[in-house]
Each structure stands twice: as C-alpha cells, then as structure tokens.
Design a protein around this motif. Structure first.
Motif, mmCIF file in Angstrom:
data_model
loop_
_atom_site.group_PDB
_atom_site.id
_atom_site.type_symbol
_atom_site.label_atom_id
_atom_site.label_comp_id
_atom_site.label_asym_id
_atom_site.label_seq_id
_atom_site.Cartn_x
_atom_site.Cartn_y
_atom_site.Cartn_z
ATOM 1 N N ASP A 335 9.404 86.134 -8.712
ATOM 2 C CA ASP A 335 10.247 87.153 -8.098
ATOM 3 C C ASP A 335 9.456 88.441 -7.925
ATOM 4 N N THR A 336 9.643 89.087 -6.775
ATOM 5 C CA THR A 336 8.906 90.323 -6.482
ATOM 6 C C THR A 336 9.314 91.451 -7.415
ATOM 7 N N SER A 337 10.517 91.387 -7.978
ATOM 8 C CA SER A 337 10.959 92.440 -8.893
ATOM 9 C C SER A 337 10.134 92.487 -10.175
ATOM 10 N N GLU A 340 4.854 95.398 -10.262
ATOM 11 C CA GLU A 340 4.814 96.850 -10.092
ATOM 12 C C GLU A 340 3.403 97.253 -9.666
#
Length: 472
Positions: A335-337, A340
């Motif tokens: 998941d891209t979340s 950072e």
C-alpha cells in the motif's frame, strides 16, 4: 476469545465462493469460540457443521437449521444436551469429550427421529452405572452409540431394565450435580484470589510504562542527537530481564499446580496461555524498541547511505532536463500509505514500512520542485529532483542583441558571441590561392611625389625627363 462473525464464516466458505446464505458445509474448529450464535440466521441451508475443539458451553441458536444432518461439538464445555429439537434432519451428533453429567438430557433427542449415531464417550455421564442401557432404551431410533452398533437383543434387554436403570441414573446425576456445584464455587474463589494477587502485584511493581519510547516518537531527533537519543539505558534492560524472569516463574507455578478437568479449568488454561502470549509480545516489542536505531545522519551533519529495506534502486543524472532521478523498486502490492518520501537538498530519504532508505545525491537539488510518483504496473517509486545549478549549453541558438551602447557592454556581448563551438561558413570567406600571382602582376605601383627626380637603383636604364609631368 473468539466469536462467530460474518467475516469468520466467509473466510471459511472459500469452497462456496464466500457466499454464506447457500452454504451447506462449515468448519469452525479450533477458533476458541465460547458462544454458539448467528449461524441459524446466516446459514439456513447447512447440512454439516464442525465446531469441535472450542470453548462452547451451551448448545443454542441451531434450532432453525432444518437441513442439518451432522453436528460435531466434540472437545467443548457442554454440560447438557438441549435445543436440538428443531434440527429435523439431524442424523449424527458428536459430543465426545465434553462435560455432560445430566444423562437424562438425552431425552430431548427423542424428537430427532432421523438420529442414527450418537457419540458421548469422554463425558462424566459415561461413568454412570447403566449408562449405555439408559441411552439405548431412551432413544429407540439410534443405530450406533459411541461407535458401537446397537443389537436388537441389547435394545430388548435395555427396555426391560429401564425402570431400575433410570432410578440409578437419577441418583448418580444428583450426586454429580452436587460435586459440580462445589467445583464451581472453588473455581470462583480461585479466580477471585488470582485477581487480587494480580492487583497487588501491579500496585507493588508497576513496571516499565514505556515513557521513553513515547518521547522518541513525539519529537523527531535532530542530526546531532540521532545516536545518543536511541540508546537504551541499563535500567531498562534490567527491568526487561526482571519482568521476563517473573513471567517465567509464574508460568512454571501455573503448570505445576494440580487442577481438576472442568470447564472452568479449560477456560483458566486458555486465559493463561492468552495472557502469556500477550505479555511475550509486549516484552518483545519493548526489547525491539530498546535496540539502538540505525544512524542516518552523523554528529557532524553528514548524511549516510542506508538501505535497511534492502530494495533495488537506480540513480540517473538526466543532464538534458537538468534533474536527478531515483528509481526505487518498492514491493509491487504494498500500500502506498506505507511509504513516506523526504527530499532534502543533498539527500533523499524514503521510509518503507518504517524502514529507512537514504541516498546521498551527487548534486544539490530543489526539494520544493521535486516530485514522487508510483508506477501502477511495477510498483516502483520514481523520484524526480531538479538540480539547483543553471543549464550550460555549448551552442547558442540565437545571438544576443545588445541593449546598451556602452563600449564595455558591447565588448561583453561580442565575447559571448565568440564562444560558439562551430563556425558558420556562410559568414566567412577564404582567399583564392589561384589568383595570388595574377593580383601581384597587375597591381599598380604608386609613386609618391617626394620621390620625384630620385632614380631607383633597381632601374638601371631610368632616365629622368623634367618635361614629363608626374603621375597622379
């Protein structure tokens, strides 16, 4: 403790494409389920239901399963047979190794006219005198009891002795119920003592509260504090070892303590194992947090190259667009979340699931103009960072026109125009070698007026005539 949820049923209904309303077979064994619920509302078409090796204490919420043929409730905490009258198609019931002491509760199965097999072995009622004769005489539809076929002669004899056997069973049931009442009181007393002991221990030894760990995450460390701030003090290590030793002693004491095999003891054992597992996870988490973090920036402010997630990457210097491109091979289905990105003038840092990837850049970049994109096909993370310095090109497409008549500025403009690497042949001409001799032979000789009357030594036959006017 586990509970029967819609998500749990769907996960165990993969063979039916996770559709539960038309489910015919369901297996929920070894899920630590304490209560039987919701199944009769969500799975009306069930024919086979496996619920063995759980903590179910009561048979309930299955009376609407009209098509149910096989119910397996072995290795649970059931003490009474009940609430099965609505299961009209029930043909096999497995209650092996439970806590059924009320043998007379088998009478509730008389309504299940299709019941052919019953398993009660491992229950306290099987130790009663006349147990098998009582069940055979009570349930005339049975063909097998505890895996043994019921003969016709055995049934006739059981029916003949039924009044005497029933009286014996009633007396033994009464004695068993009295013992169970005492066992429940003793279990309740031990539970209260254990709870008081835990409360006293917490008040006496509150233990480590995790404040230093909270401080780490509330304020990000500066480059000069990166090393010292993450070092775990010796007192924390001692606290961890002390707590681990106490947990080991308590666990050894629990398993060496004698106890009866009752529903309460099963629940106590499961809660102890669950508590031990949670405590172990907490201790492991604390020990993990006590480990010094990886140094990303040294005390003198120098950034280091770090690749803790161990990802493949490529660094490209795009001179045509005057930018630096970093291609990081992030996991495709992550998941891209969980990613950072932090771009600084001299380095770029990417946190992948909390693990740092840091790369020192070969040139200074503009963080505000940088961009990060994720590929939808490969999952790679592409970071484009424009450089700070200006573009220097070898060829000038258009000459720069002077905007001032100052000699100094004109000199600068001429010097800029002279920096071309290529010469345009249309603006320059070269001498023709073939015409050099011809130009010299036809070149006119110019004689100055002051040479008048002075013969040249090269002209031997020169004769000066004053009447001849001089050449102009």
């Amino acid at each position: 403790m586990g509970r029967i949820t819609e998500d749990l049923i769907r996960r165990n209904a993969e063979h039916n494409e996770c559709v539960i309303f038309s489910l015919e077979e369901l297996s929920l064994h070894q899920q630590e389920i304490e209560k039987l619920e919701h199944i009769d509302k969500w799975c009306r078409d069930l024919k086979i239901l496996y619920l063995q090796n759980n903590l179910i204490g009561k048979i309930e919420n299955v009376s609407k399963l009209k098509k149910l043929e096989y119910l397996n409730l072995a290795l649970n905490n059931i003490e009474k047979i009940e609430n099965l009258e609505g299961c009209e198609g029930l043909a096999k019931l497995d209650l092996t190794v439970n806590f059924i002491g009320e043998l007379s509760s088998v009478k509730t199965l008389q309504c299940n006219i299709h019941l052919k097999e019953l398993f009660l072995m491992g229950n306290p009622c099987t130790d009663f005198d006349g147990y098998r004769e009582f069940v055979v005489a009570t349930l005339p539809q049975l063909k097998w009891l505890d895996g043994k076929e019921i003969e016709r002669s055995e049934r006739i004899q059981a029916l003949q002795n039924y009044p005497v056997v029933e009286q014996q069973v009633r007396e033994q049931e009464k004695a068993y119920c009295l013992r169970r009442a005492k066992d429940k009181e003793e279990a309740q007393r031990k539970l209260e003592e254990q709870q008081d002991k835990e409360d006293r221990r917490k008040r006496r030894d509150p233990g480590f509260d995790g404040r230093w760990y909270t401080d780490i995450h509330t304020a990000p460390p500066s480059s000069s504090e990166t090393i010292d701030h993450f070092q775990a003090p010796e007192t924390q290590e001692e606290e961890y070892n002390k707590k681990k030793l106490n947990e080991s002693e308590d666990d050894l004491e629990f398993w060496n303590k004698p106890s009866l095999y009752t529903p309460e003891s099963r629940l106590e054992t499961l809660r102890h194992v669950e508590k031990q597992r949670k405590d172990q996870e907490k201790l492991s988490e604390k020990k993990k947090n006590m480990k010094p973090a990886r140094t990303l920036i040294t005390e003198d402010g120098k950034a280091l190259n770090v690749n803790e997630p161990k990802l493949d990457f490529s660094l490209k210097d795009d001179e045509e667009r005057n930018q630096i491109i970093v291609d990081l091979a992030v996991y495709r289905y992550m998941d891209t979340s969980l990613i950072e990105v932090d771009v600084q003038p001299t380095y770029v840092r990417v946190m992948v699931k909390g693990k740092p990837f840091q790369l020192v850049l070969p040139a200074e970049v503009k963080p505000d103009s940088s961009s990060a994109k994720r590929s939808q096909t490969t999952g790679h993370l592409v970071i484009c960072m424009p450089k700070v310095e200006e573009v220097i090109r070898g060829r000038t497409s258009k000459p720069v026109k002077a905007t001032s008549n100052s000699p100094r500025e004109q000199t600068k403009e001429r010097s800029k125009q002279a920096e071309k690497l290529e010469v345009d042949p249309s603006k320059h001409s070269y001498p023709d070698v073939t015409t050099i001799v011809q130009e010299k032979s036809h070149r006119p000789r110019r004689l100055a007026s002051e040479h008048k009357g002075v013969p040249s030594e090269e002209d031997a036959y020169f004769e000066d005539n004053p009447e001849v006017p001089p050449l102009m």
